[in-house]
Motif scaffolding. Structure first.
Motif, PDB file in Angstrom:
ATOM      1  N   ASN A  25       0.839  -1.204   0.000  1.00 56.76           N
ATOM      2  CA  ASN A  25       0.000   0.000   0.000  1.00 56.76           C
ATOM      3  C   ASN A  25       0.872   1.251   0.000  1.00 56.76           C
ATOM      4  O   ASN A  25       0.602   2.219  -0.719  1.00 56.76           O
ATOM      5  N   SER A  29       1.119   3.940  -2.933  1.00 56.52           N
ATOM      6  CA  SER A  29       0.848   5.349  -2.632  1.00 56.52           C
ATOM      7  C   SER A  29       1.991   6.217  -3.122  1.00 56.52           C
ATOM      8  O   SER A  29       1.788   7.287  -3.704  1.00 56.52           O
ATOM      9  N   SER A  32       1.778   6.338  -6.803  1.00 60.12           N
ATOM     10  CA  SER A  32       0.679   7.209  -7.205  1.00 60.12           C
ATOM     11  C   SER A  32       1.090   8.674  -7.102  1.00 60.12           C
ATOM     12  O   SER A  32       0.797   9.481  -7.983  1.00 60.12           O
ATOM     13  N   ARG A  33       1.768   9.020  -6.003  1.00 52.32           N
ATOM     14  CA  ARG A  33       2.225  10.406  -5.835  1.00 52.32           C
ATOM     15  C   ARG A  33       3.208  10.790  -6.945  1.00 52.32           C
ATOM     16  O   ARG A  33       3.131  11.880  -7.507  1.00 52.32           O
TER      17      ARG A  33
END
Length: 146
Positions: A25, A29, A32-33
């Motif tokens: 996760n 994340s 994704s950033r």
């Protein structure tokens, strides 16, 4: 990433360790950033390019306006020159060259012909007319002049 939260829920149900799921996760994340940062940079670059394109269009239009104004001024100067010196060989040749260089063969022909008619004994006047007719590819007129 589409479906990432569902993937984590399924992983937990299948018994994958919580620490592995949490680490995944975190990585997603971070990924994704980073992806969002890239997208944001691309969007800013796109906006900058659009602004630059608009500025270039404005500069181009201004240059066209300036060129039109310059041509109008030059037309006025050449017209006044010939009006003030209607029988001057240099004025007529200058007008002919100007008109030819601005794509107006018909007006150039008038100037060169007038000069040759006014000065039939002038080799320069006759040569300028013939030279113009050759450059302008006015072959029919050239054969008549010859």
């Amino acid at each position: 990433m589409p479906g990432k939260s569902n993937a984590f829920a399924i992983s937990r149900r299948l018994g994958l360790g919580e620490d592995v799921v949490e680490r995944a996760n975190e990585l997603v994340s971070t990924e994704s950033r980073q992806f969002e940062d890239v997208v944001e940079k691309l969007e800013k670059r796109r906006q900058g390019l659009e602004k630059q394109l608009e500025n270039n269009r404005k500069a181009w239009n201004q240059a066209l306006d300036d060129a039109r104004n310059f041509r109008e001024q030059m037309d006025t100067i050449v017209t006044k020159l010939v009006a003030a010196h209607p029988q001057d060989s240099t004025a007529l040749q200058t007008a002919g060259i100007y008109y030819y260089s601005t794509g107006r063969k018909d007006l150039a022909a008038v100037s060169f012909r007038r000069n040759a008619e006014l000065y039939p004994q002038s080799l320069s006047a006759s040569a300028s007319l013939v030279e113009f007719l050759m450059y302008a590819e006015m072959w029919k007129e050239l054969s008549v002049e010859g």
